[in-house]
Design a protein around this motif. Sequence first.
Motif, short mmCIF file in Angstrom:
data_model
loop_
_atom_site.label_atom_id
_atom_site.label_comp_id
_atom_site.label_asym_id
_atom_site.label_seq_id
_atom_site.Cartn_x
_atom_site.Cartn_y
_atom_site.Cartn_z
N ARG A 571 0.83 -1.21 0.00
CA ARG A 571 0.00 0.00 0.00
C ARG A 571 0.86 1.25 0.00
O ARG A 571 0.42 2.29 0.40
N LYS A 1025 -10.78 -4.43 -5.41
CA LYS A 1025 -10.67 -3.05 -5.90
C LYS A 1025 -11.55 -2.96 -7.13
O LYS A 1025 -11.52 -3.85 -7.98
N ASP A 1193 -11.65 0.97 -2.78
CA ASP A 1193 -11.18 -0.18 -2.03
C ASP A 1193 -12.39 -0.71 -1.27
O ASP A 1193 -12.91 -0.05 -0.37
#
Length: 1359
Positions: A571, A1025, A1193
């Motif tokens: 991330r 996603k 997300d």
Amino acid sequence: MLMEEIQKKGSLVFAVNGEKIELPCIDPSTTLLQFLRSDTCFKSPKLGCGEGGCGACVVLVSKYDPKLKKVEDFSVSSCLTLLCSLNGCSITTSEGLGNTRDGFHSIHERFAGFHASQCGFCTPGMCMSFFSALVNAEKGNKPNPPPGFSKLTSSEAEKAIAGNLCRCTGYRPIADACKTFAADVDIEDLGFNSFWKKGDSKETKVSKLPPYDPTKNFSTYPEFLKSESAMNLDSSRYPWYSPVSIEELQSLLNSNLTENGASFKLVVGNTGTGYYKETQRYDHYVDLRYIPELSIVKRDQTGIEVGATVTISKLISFLKEESKVNYGSYGKLVSEKLAYHMEKIASPFVRNSASVGGNLVMAQKNGFPSDIATLFLGLSATVSLMTSHGLEKLTWEELLSRPPLDSRTVLLSVSIPFKKDRNSKFLFETYRAAPRPHGNALAYVNAAFQADVSLYQNGVLINNIQLAFGAYGTKHATRAKKVEEYLTGKILNVHVLYEALKLVKLAVIPEDGTLHPEYRSSLAVSYVFEFLYPFTDVHSAISGGLLAGINDISVEEVSKSSNDGCISQGRKQTLLSSAKQVVESSTEYYPVGEPMKKVGAAMQAAGEAVYVDDIPSPPNCLHGAFIYSTKPLAAVKGIQLKSNQLTDGVTDIITFKDIPSGGANIGAIRLFDPEPLFADDLAQCAGDRIAVVVADSQRSADVAARTALIDYDTANMDSPMLTVEEAVEKSSFIQIPPFLHPKEVGDFSKGMAEADHKILSAEIRLGSEYYFYMETQTALAIPDEDNCMVVYTSSQSPENAHHVIASCLGVPEHNIRVITRRVGGGFGGKSVRAMPVSTACALAAYKLRRPVRIYVNRNSDMIMTGGRHPMKVTYSVGFKSSGKITALHLDILINAGITEDISPILPLNVINSLKKYDWGALSFDVKLCKTNLTSKSTMRGPGDVQGSYIAEAIIEHVSSLLSMEVDSVRNKNVHTFESLNLFYDNIVEAGEYTLPSIMDKLAVSSSFFQRSKMIEQFNQKNTWKKRGISRVPIVFEAMQRASPGKVSILQDGSIVVEVGGIELGQGLWTKVRQMTAYALGLIESSWAEDLVEKVRVIQADTLSVVQGGFTAGSTTSESSCEAIRLCCNVLVERLTPLKKQLQEKNGSVDWPTLIRQAQKQSVSLAANSYYVPEFGSGSYLNFGAAVSEVEIDILTGETTILQSDIIYDCGQSLNPAVDMGQIEGAFVQGIGFFMNEEYLTNKDGLMVSNSTWTYKIPTIDTIPQNFNVHVVNSGHHKKRVLSSKTSGEPPLLLAASVHCATRAAIKAAREQLKLWDKLDASVSEFYLDVPAILPVVKTQCGLDYVEKFLETLLAQKSN
């Protein structure tokens, strides 16, 4: 033992911009910002919030370490930093870097050249945040950069300003200005600027940048301070103690310091006061930073020990260094994860002074929703305390469960134990989801998990697991013990995980009154799922190979190898940002049309631009603060001030009873009725002004107002009306005058009869939005001779403020003079809503016969100022199977609040922007509801934003019912030239309707159709996603108003210009200056370029230029330009014959000679004018379109804007650089409305999201990562000012494209659920709230998405 024996003697000595300052005594609660602004000439640090949440007050602090002979430089929030903590330090402000006299720093010049400063209020703080990063990068041991660059990387340059807020620019140009210093920048990637021209080579571009030479960097720490050994302050003069050992601290706390109930405060960085506002003064301050044991971080094989006064920044640097040192895989893993997570706490300038211990103590004592508390709980940290009985060691978990620490207990250090490497393996991961991805926002839930796992034949065995959660609406971080017990000793599989997640939901339950409770519980489930899912048996195929060499297993590696692209945990995204700006400028009216940089931009960056609060206080000046009602409808019986030391300086309380006889209780004028200045005996809304408390300092006034007790009486009162439904029930409406009624189109019932399908009575609700100008409402009133008064105000309408002040005081208008030089952001909030502030200020000055100033603090400003109009819309629509709409009817209820303000113009604006599509027939019923809320007022695109969005929501609804592509339904309903003129009353001439070509152009330049296909493929491959894309058009009707102007030519040929329009950051002065040069240059075109530099636009003064009107509605720049052109035409007419004479006589003539001769011949060199738009050409349409792509997300609901492309028609832009800034800034402000800004009120209608902690405007990490803007030059528009069109408000409407794209991404998530047979509702028929914040997005995807995924897997297995 007496205090005097402990403390050494010394004075407070420090330096500001190299000047030595010695203070023999000072109130220890004074902050650096208060001192700089009231006691020095340096005004560049601004008060934006007083909470460490905006960055407007950032300065650089430099500290000398005599042992290491090194200077440490770091940025701080000066609004939170106590002056006494800076003994021996050097402070640098933006003026210290460079200024008008000594030359600007290259940071200032590059900010100006990249058009990165609009209103300029936030710019000095931005510059200092960036300068701090620059100074520290030069100390690093990176290789030397090429000449002209620094050691910063592009990503570090962007991150340097991540905590600074800007409401004007949209951040892109600021990021570009910062990146010009980065060694790794690709110069071709940098945006539009005034340094280089198209076609310049890379080398040329670099050479044209204002030079930066790090070796010539001036010293941030003057030599003379090194000899001033930082002695402790003399405690007889300053109640400030700096013990140098734990023993000394202990004897201090047990000494006579605390006798007779004397209060004391332990301080390190004092940043906690940004969250817990202080309303009392302490008798003694104890500075813990000089105790060596408390200020070190050390580490060995057993773990890390962190002293309580170590700052969060120091700990992060330590962890980053340490993760490179080999202390076993566990130590490295923990160090890396902790550092990465901690960089998302607060912002750099707060982390630099906030201590780890302070953060933990706030969590333990006050229930602060800390991240660090959760991280340390997850790592089984232990703490050591000094209590009145001696030292004590215990676990952090035990300390959290104890009652709040008493004031004499001091946290000394905290230790994180390391696990020894055994055969089993360790996992450690941390999580947070917050309104801003990169920090400067409290988390909805944060978490830290660690597990000890071993590999078995049939999967991964959990030997031990710890799950810590925090910030979810709980007193303090907790561990999910039941989940831990359930998982311990089990081999992970899907069934075990599914059962564990049920327990997580029961373990993480927010307390009553917490916002979005179901979302928070669901987030906790997502985190545990993300942590453990990669190790369930679904992944056994891959785990075999992976766990063999599992020395340092991290979930990233597992997920990289997982086939279905599950939960990638890499991330570590950087912020932005690439962007393209295309401008089509024109030289036809040179220098009008040139992309010149904003007038005074470098001066703004250096902090020399003077805003109202920067004007030095006159002698005997008093300060005011508003006392407002917290009840929506209540009789006010009395006001009582609490007395404490901080409110000592209170002089008076001004109420409606202080209005002089002959004056009126009037605080603002609007379209029709005046608005009262103060509630008389009845407060009509929460936030209603009751009084102004006047004191000898702004702080005393603020504290007195904040702690004032109001005696209310609600007996025999009607219940207040807060919603539009309640207003309708009681028929409480504000009249809309006939001339402001919008027109209906066609026959609704006929259109409905033609329809194949109908949607009946669907509903849309829209909330409010706060302006968040960086400079809050402010005024300074100075009594003058003969009962006159001069009032300086930050206002978009000084003329109306003037009228209101005179009416309130009961004096003729010529007794009042109102002056506005510049406004630190307005967005409509400083037109009507600024009037009561200047009026209250003038009333207090009138009564007390002394100057009075008011600078409304951010929290009060947010509560009292109102904002955008909330609405409830019910619509019925008929349409063909092809997607063509045949009829639309709307019932719109607008919540106007308690007074009319400008609300009567809203119906017209809503309907006009909604008419952007051809609805066939359009009918409506619009009502303005009068409620007991603060008055709603004009805010950038008032009504237009809502109308444009309502149109999109209807189109989305129709397409979902027909299961058609939204884009094709949009195209079906975009106007033809004929239908446009039917809906807008023949306003557009042939060839001016550019929207269809803009839409086509945009589809090509943004690769809209290709990307739509790619997104479809992406969504099929990715479970967690989803992406969406949307193309949205706008039609915006702008209206010009009359405007005055005045041009005077002085003896040396320099030119002074005055206009009715106010410089709010929108570049009005810049355009006016260009227009002056163009229009006077008509005498001799070769002079135009030199004339630009001779023009100065000066402040608005209501006795010098009358009929200034409102600066609002986007068109004031062009109207002011036209007024100035009329003045110049008069002057050109007077000067041309003289020029001809001189030419015939001398052969040639220059401007100074011409003006000297004109003076001699008594030619009048001043002209004024009043531009009134011709009947029928006052309004016109603006066109534009945007394509936005987002990624959501599903686990957290976070939306990332991957790309936005905008094409906007500015006609023939007066200044494409200024218009580009307006387009980008408006678009980002729109993103705030549609995606970020949650406007929350309590049951009484009082705004409760009234701080930077709770109200989140966009930051550099929430804008499009790729941001492309094309300003189209659409050629001649004969009725416009030099063919130009406006750019201030319309682009804000385009931000709906981000909301629509988010809806498309959610639809893809719902399609996935449908595939699993887990969706009860329709895939595409759902309503997405505005703003689409994380909880809203995740809720529409399904809060139990994870559980449904696991159920699907379990079902597949059992088959």
